[in-house]
Design an enzyme around this catalytic site. Structure first.
Site, PDB file in Angstrom:
ATOM      1  N   ASP A 224     -10.588  -1.205   9.044  1.00  0.00           N
ATOM      2  CA  ASP A 224      -9.949   0.175   9.614  1.00  0.00           C
ATOM      3  C   ASP A 224      -9.363  -0.597  11.244  1.00  0.00           C
ATOM      4  OD1 ASP A 224      -8.268   2.430   9.848  1.00  0.00           O
ATOM      5  OD2 ASP A 224     -10.317   3.131   7.924  1.00  0.00           O
TER       6      ASP A 224
ATOM      7  N   TYR B  44       6.553  10.582   4.110  1.00  0.00           N
ATOM      8  CA  TYR B  44       5.483  10.346   3.221  1.00  0.00           C
ATOM      9  C   TYR B  44       6.293   9.716   1.684  1.00  0.00           C
ATOM     10  CZ  TYR B  44       1.471   9.865   0.461  1.00  0.00           C
ATOM     11  OH  TYR B  44       0.057   9.603   0.049  1.00  0.00           O
TER      12      TYR B  44
ATOM     13  N   LYS C  82       6.457   6.214   0.104  1.00  0.00           N
ATOM     14  CA  LYS C  82       5.601   5.688  -0.644  1.00  0.00           C
ATOM     15  C   LYS C  82       6.210   5.421  -2.054  1.00  0.00           C
ATOM     16  CE  LYS C  82       1.545   6.278  -0.060  1.00  0.00           C
ATOM     17  NZ  LYS C  82       0.324   4.681   0.411  1.00  0.00           N
TER      18      LYS C  82
HETATM   19  N1  SER Z   1      -2.360  14.176  -0.783  1.00  0.00           N
HETATM   20  C1  SER Z   1      -1.374  13.879  -0.146  1.00  0.00           C
HETATM   21  C2  SER Z   1      -0.708  14.960   0.379  1.00  0.00           C
HETATM   22  O1  SER Z   1      -0.931  15.768   1.037  1.00  0.00           O
HETATM   23  C3  SER Z   1      -0.324  13.320  -0.901  1.00  0.00           C
HETATM   24  O2  SER Z   1      -0.403  12.143  -2.021  1.00  0.00           O
HETATM   25  O3  SER Z   1      -0.704  14.840   1.448  1.00  0.00           O
END
Ligand code: SER
Length: 317
Positions: free
Chosen positions: A35, A144, A148
């Site tokens: 990490d 995000y 992905k």
């Molecule tokens: N649990 C994650 C989030 O809330 C989703 O992949 O961003």
């Protein structure tokens, strides 16, 4: 030859649990945790080889691959949905450049299998929200989410073009007692347990009827290891597998907690930016490909998960 497993992002919510599970299976020395900072597990649960490495530091990451010559790599370093909206460019860079570094080095060092997590965040407002299928319209509107989705395309591309055996799961929101989530939209479902035990009340940042797909960490880790142990030729999906978990609202989770903590009170804030993110995501997921290709079966339903969470959290809180 024995396995050599490199986990990148081993201090996070999933990485901590996965490191511990894989060390249980393959032995401590077979699993190199890594990490950007020192190990977070002072309790020693994950004791074993450890490297400090930033996935964006190409030279250092290359050195770690060269030094350990892993047979399997798990890339878990990422910025999640809520923090990603605060730092969009940084999230894109970490989630994308980090993945490309790992895919390239995995090809160069002939890594046998790579795991990279995707998410329900790859879906968007025009995706079907109930029983969201594997293949459908996908228009994620968080950094995000589209990092992905792009990552899934890269994984499939490396599989097709370079024969790299990449495997992936679109995780639902993950709930566990050993670790805290790191800045996502589904984090409420972990925080609620801490507050229920500590103060007897919790203010949810998601509204009363916001249903989202969630999963208990035990199931998520078991799914990950099962997928990684499945013969390559039975896997039909090289982007990322839908995984359903359990769908519930904050109100339904609170009702279940009240069975054990009768005085527990939940309230709801009504102007949190995470609400819009949750509203753009599926409410439930169709994971029939995972069932068919690698025999996936959920073990923890809502009541079993809540009971197990409370039993274990009471011991550590
Ligand atoms: N649990 C994650 C989030 O809330 C989703 O992949 O961003």
């Amino acid at each position: 030859m024995g396995e050599k497993i490199l986990i990148i992002g081993a201090n996070g919510q999933i990485g901590t649990e996965l490191a511990s599970a894989l060390r249980g299976i393959y032995g401590s020395d077979a699993v190199i945790a890594s990490d950007i900072s020192s190990p977070n597990n002072a309790g020693g649960e994950n004791n074993g080889p450890y490297e400090i490495v930033n996935v964006l530091d190409k030279d250092n990451l290359h050195h770690v691959f060269d030094k350990h010559r892993p047979t399997q790599v798990y890339l878990l370093a990422a910025i999640l949905s809520a923090i990603g909206e605060q730092k969009p460019k940084i999230a894109w860079d970490l989630n994308m450049t980090g993945l490309l570094h790992v895919l390239d080095f995995s090809v160069e060092f002939k890594v046998a299998k790579v795991f990279w997590p995707s998410s329900i965040a790859v879906f968007g407002p025009h995706s079907p929200q109930q029983q969201t299928p594997q293949y459908c319209v996908m228009d994620p509107n968080t950094v995000y989410g589209f990092s992905k989705l792009a990552g899934e395309r890269w994984c499939e591309y490396y599989f097709t073009k370079y024969g790299l055996d990449v495997r992936s799961i679109r995780y639902p929101g993950l709930i566990g007692w050993r670790t805290n989530p790191g800045g996502g939209t589904t984090d409420y479902a972990v925080h609620i347990f801490h507050e229920a035990l500590k103060t007897g009340k919790y203010e949810s940042f998601l509204s009363v009827n916001t249903a989202l797909p969630m999963m208990y960490m035990e199931d998520a880790i078991r799914a990950t290891i099962t997928l990684m142990n499945t013969p390559a030729d039975t896997l039909n999906i090289r982007s990322s597998y839908n995984l359903a978990g359990i769908s519930f609202t904050p109100a339904q989770l609170a009702d279940e907690i009240k069975k054990y903590i009768p005085g527990f009170e939940i309230s709801y804030s009504n102007n949190d930016p995470r609400q819009a993110i949750a509203d753009s995501w599926p409410k439930s997921i169709d994971d029939s490909y995972a069932q068919k290709d690698w025999g996936w079966k959920l073990e923890y339903d809502l009541s079993k998960m809540v009971e197990d969470m409370l039993v274990n959290m009471k011991k550590i809180i």
